[in-house]
Design an enzyme around this catalytic site. Structure first.
Site, short mmCIF file in Angstrom:
data_model
loop_
_atom_site.label_atom_id
_atom_site.label_comp_id
_atom_site.label_asym_id
_atom_site.label_seq_id
_atom_site.Cartn_x
_atom_site.Cartn_y
_atom_site.Cartn_z
N HIS A 157 -41.87 -14.19 -3.33
CA HIS A 157 -42.89 -13.36 -4.00
C HIS A 157 -42.19 -12.50 -5.05
CE1 HIS A 157 -46.15 -13.56 -0.78
NE2 HIS A 157 -45.10 -13.94 -0.07
N HIS A 170 -41.18 -19.82 0.01
CA HIS A 170 -41.65 -19.25 -1.26
C HIS A 170 -41.11 -17.84 -1.44
CE1 HIS A 170 -44.64 -18.27 1.84
NE2 HIS A 170 -44.84 -17.14 1.19
#
Ligand code: AMP
Ligand code: ZN
Length: 134
Positions: free
Chosen positions: A100, A98
């Site tokens: 951010h 992922h």
């Protein structure tokens, strides 16, 4: 399936979704560093950035490139940090790749990570190793 982000992709756990296409999902971080803190993830499960095929990394970065200005505009930020924690030592807690997007505001109180002093020789030795691919 024990991965919390896979459960979000599957719709088994709710999220504040801000973007979805065939390959990616983006949603607000449940514990934001700043308002608008957004996570962009590939729908397919990969443990971290280095385990993610290059083509998927390109899709992820394309999503970040599209979404970051929207995030910044939505919260009236002045800039953003992009972070991809990779491995537990880096602070990666969710083992599903992922990115951010963390909106930043002038004087928002977040501090940059501290720096270290290194000699020119130390920098040179590391440069050689990286260049050689060690
Ligand atoms: P990392 O430390 O890079 O693995 O970051 C994981 C991030 O996921 C943290 O910032 C958490 O606040 C966030 N997070 C964990 N669970 C959820 C969830 N259910 N929905 C949204 N964000 C989450
Ligand atoms: Zn997963």
């Amino acid at each position: 399936m024990s991965c919390i982000f896979c459960k979000i992709v599957a719709g088994e756990i709710p999220c504040h979704k801000v973007f979805e296409d065939e390959n990616l999902l983006a949603f607000l971080d449940i514990h934001p560093c700043n308002p608008g803190h957004t996570l962009v993830i590939p729908k397919q499960h990969f443990e971290n950035l280095l385990e993610t095929p290059a083509v998927v990394v390109l899709q992820l970065m394309n999503g970040v490139h599209t979404l970051a200005p929207r995030v910044v505009a939505a919260v009236g930020a002045h800039g953003f940090n992009l972070g991809v924690n990779t491995g537990p030592a880096s602070g990666q807690v969710i083992m599903h790749t992922h990115a951010h997007i963390i909106p930043r505001f002038e004087h928002d109180g977040l501090v940059h990570w501290p720096t270290k002093e290194m000699t020119s020789d130390e920098l040179h030795q590391i440069t050689l190793k990286i260049c050689k691919g060690i």
